[in-house]
Design a protein around this motif. Sequence first.
Motif, PDB file in Angstrom:
ATOM      1  N   ALA A  30      94.378 100.187 -12.469  1.00 43.81           N
ATOM      2  CA  ALA A  30      95.317 101.036 -11.734  1.00 43.81           C
ATOM      3  C   ALA A  30      96.304 101.707 -12.678  1.00 43.81           C
ATOM      4  CB  ALA A  30      96.070 100.202 -10.695  1.00 43.81           C
ATOM      5  N   VAL A  31      96.884 100.929 -13.570  1.00 44.78           N
ATOM      6  CA  VAL A  31      97.860 101.484 -14.511  1.00 44.78           C
ATOM      7  C   VAL A  31      97.206 102.544 -15.392  1.00 44.78           C
ATOM      8  CG1 VAL A  31      99.306 100.918 -16.512  1.00 44.78           C
ATOM      9  CG2 VAL A  31      99.372  99.474 -14.473  1.00 44.78           C
ATOM     10  N   ARG A  32      95.987 102.257 -15.852  1.00 42.93           N
ATOM     11  CA  ARG A  32      95.275 103.229 -16.697  1.00 42.93           C
ATOM     12  C   ARG A  32      95.042 104.538 -15.948  1.00 42.93           C
ATOM     13  NH1 ARG A  32      90.188 104.690 -16.732  1.00 42.93           N
ATOM     14  NH2 ARG A  32      89.512 102.892 -15.490  1.00 42.93           N
ATOM     15  N   LEU A  33      94.559 104.429 -14.712  1.00 41.79           N
ATOM     16  CA  LEU A  33      94.276 105.634 -13.934  1.00 41.79           C
ATOM     17  C   LEU A  33      95.557 106.395 -13.597  1.00 41.79           C
ATOM     18  CD1 LEU A  33      91.518 104.287 -11.520  1.00 41.79           C
ATOM     19  CD2 LEU A  33      91.221 105.955 -13.355  1.00 41.79           C
ATOM     20  N   PHE A  34      96.609 105.682 -13.281  1.00 39.81           N
ATOM     21  CA  PHE A  34      97.877 106.350 -12.986  1.00 39.81           C
ATOM     22  C   PHE A  34      98.382 107.122 -14.195  1.00 39.81           C
ATOM     23  CE2 PHE A  34      98.941 102.782  -9.744  1.00 39.81           C
ATOM     24  CZ  PHE A  34      98.167 103.411  -8.776  1.00 39.81           C
ATOM     25  N   ARG A  35      98.206 106.533 -15.372  1.00 36.32           N
ATOM     26  CA  ARG A  35      98.655 107.207 -16.598  1.00 36.32           C
ATOM     27  C   ARG A  35      97.775 108.424 -16.908  1.00 36.32           C
ATOM     28  NH1 ARG A  35     103.109 107.064 -19.325  1.00 36.32           N
ATOM     29  NH2 ARG A  35     102.088 106.958 -21.347  1.00 36.32           N
ATOM     30  N   GLU A  36      96.455 108.284 -16.663  1.00 31.69           N
ATOM     31  CA  GLU A  36      95.524 109.362 -17.000  1.00 31.69           C
ATOM     32  C   GLU A  36      95.549 110.497 -15.986  1.00 31.69           C
ATOM     33  OE1 GLU A  36      92.157 106.523 -19.194  1.00 31.69           O
ATOM     34  OE2 GLU A  36      91.736 107.470 -17.265  1.00 31.69           O
ATOM     35  N   GLN A  37      95.620 110.171 -14.697  1.00 32.87           N
ATOM     36  CA  GLN A  37      95.459 111.164 -13.643  1.00 32.87           C
ATOM     37  C   GLN A  37      96.765 111.517 -12.924  1.00 32.87           C
ATOM     38  OE1 GLN A  37      90.990 109.511 -12.328  1.00 32.87           O
ATOM     39  NE2 GLN A  37      92.675 109.517 -10.872  1.00 32.87           N
ATOM     40  N   GLY A  38      97.767 110.668 -13.106  1.00 33.67           N
ATOM     41  CA  GLY A  38      98.994 110.830 -12.337  1.00 33.67           C
ATOM     42  C   GLY A  38      99.007 109.863 -11.173  1.00 33.67           C
ATOM     43  N   TYR A  39     100.183 109.371 -10.854  1.00 37.37           N
ATOM     44  CA  TYR A  39     100.298 108.363  -9.793  1.00 37.37           C
ATOM     45  C   TYR A  39      99.896 108.933  -8.438  1.00 37.37           C
ATOM     46  CZ  TYR A  39     102.398 105.005  -6.588  1.00 37.37           C
ATOM     47  OH  TYR A  39     102.605 104.107  -5.571  1.00 37.37           O
ATOM     48  N   ALA A  40     100.435 110.087  -8.085  1.00 38.88           N
ATOM     49  CA  ALA A  40     100.159 110.663  -6.770  1.00 38.88           C
ATOM     50  C   ALA A  40      98.696 111.074  -6.617  1.00 38.88           C
ATOM     51  CB  ALA A  40     101.068 111.869  -6.534  1.00 38.88           C
ATOM     52  N   ALA A  41      98.076 111.501  -7.706  1.00 40.19           N
ATOM     53  CA  ALA A  41      96.702 112.005  -7.634  1.00 40.19           C
ATOM     54  C   ALA A  41      95.659 110.897  -7.601  1.00 40.19           C
ATOM     55  CB  ALA A  41      96.429 112.924  -8.819  1.00 40.19           C
ATOM     56  N   THR A  42      96.050 109.677  -7.901  1.00 40.28           N
ATOM     57  CA  THR A  42      95.103 108.563  -7.953  1.00 40.28           C
ATOM     58  C   THR A  42      95.123 107.801  -6.636  1.00 40.28           C
ATOM     59  OG1 THR A  42      95.456 108.321 -10.331  1.00 40.28           O
ATOM     60  CG2 THR A  42      94.455 106.470  -9.187  1.00 40.28           C
ATOM     61  N   THR A  43      93.946 107.558  -6.081  1.00 38.55           N
ATOM     62  CA  THR A  43      93.849 106.848  -4.812  1.00 38.55           C
ATOM     63  C   THR A  43      93.511 105.376  -5.037  1.00 38.55           C
ATOM     64  OG1 THR A  43      91.472 107.243  -4.560  1.00 38.55           O
ATOM     65  CG2 THR A  43      92.976 108.952  -3.739  1.00 38.55           C
ATOM     66  N   VAL A  44      93.803 104.581  -4.038  1.00 42.46           N
ATOM     67  CA  VAL A  44      93.452 103.157  -4.094  1.00 42.46           C
ATOM     68  C   VAL A  44      91.935 103.010  -4.178  1.00 42.46           C
ATOM     69  CG1 VAL A  44      93.479 100.988  -2.798  1.00 42.46           C
ATOM     70  CG2 VAL A  44      95.542 102.399  -2.918  1.00 42.46           C
ATOM     71  N   GLU A  45      91.215 103.913  -3.529  1.00 38.79           N
ATOM     72  CA  GLU A  45      89.753 103.869  -3.591  1.00 38.79           C
ATOM     73  C   GLU A  45      89.257 104.056  -5.019  1.00 38.79           C
ATOM     74  OE1 GLU A  45      90.985 104.232   0.410  1.00 38.79           O
ATOM     75  OE2 GLU A  45      91.509 105.506  -1.321  1.00 38.79           O
TER      76      GLU A  45
END
Length: 204
Positions: free
Chosen positions: A32-47
Amino acid sequence: MTSLFGRAAETGAGGLRERKKARTKIAIQSHAVRLFREQGYAATTVEQVAEAAEVSPSTVFRYFPTKEDLVVHDDYDPVIYAAFESQPPELNLIQAWRAAIREAFAQMTPRDVEIQLDRGRLLLSVPELWGATLHGTRETLEIITDLSAARVGTSPEDPALQATVGAIFGVLLTAALNWVRTEDPKILSTLDAALVRLDEGLLR
């Protein structure tokens, strides 16, 4: 209070299940942290987090009830608390917290440190996470106060205790914010030195 110390000491089927749960939880947060950093928090979904961690979205929510919890939750606080409670009685409050923090840092791998730094960056840069952090900060202060009061045998409402805990907490918070900002590789020694100065009464 369950901690990483407790998990490491468990044996048998129950212990294996708990270790598997712990690994799953760590993996989910790491992705989750990796994806939030790479894609942005708002743009990353729980899925997307679930897919990266190879679990179902329901599993993600089982460990982290909200999206914010994926960043806000910190498994190292319970580690520090457990270490604090195990410190010998001859140490004063500041010395006991110093020793507990050193023990907790000793449990961290380089990857753990990287994840903690990334968490810190997200917490400071995403408004909704910063808001969620304020609640967690208050809760952490209350826990530290309660643990400290139990150690010295006084009430959490004792003004002298609250002043001491407030000073300790201020040192910890300042060090954490500076660590995220500067990525100080000597954070442990920097924090330890600050607590030593506090213990000696040299608040300057």
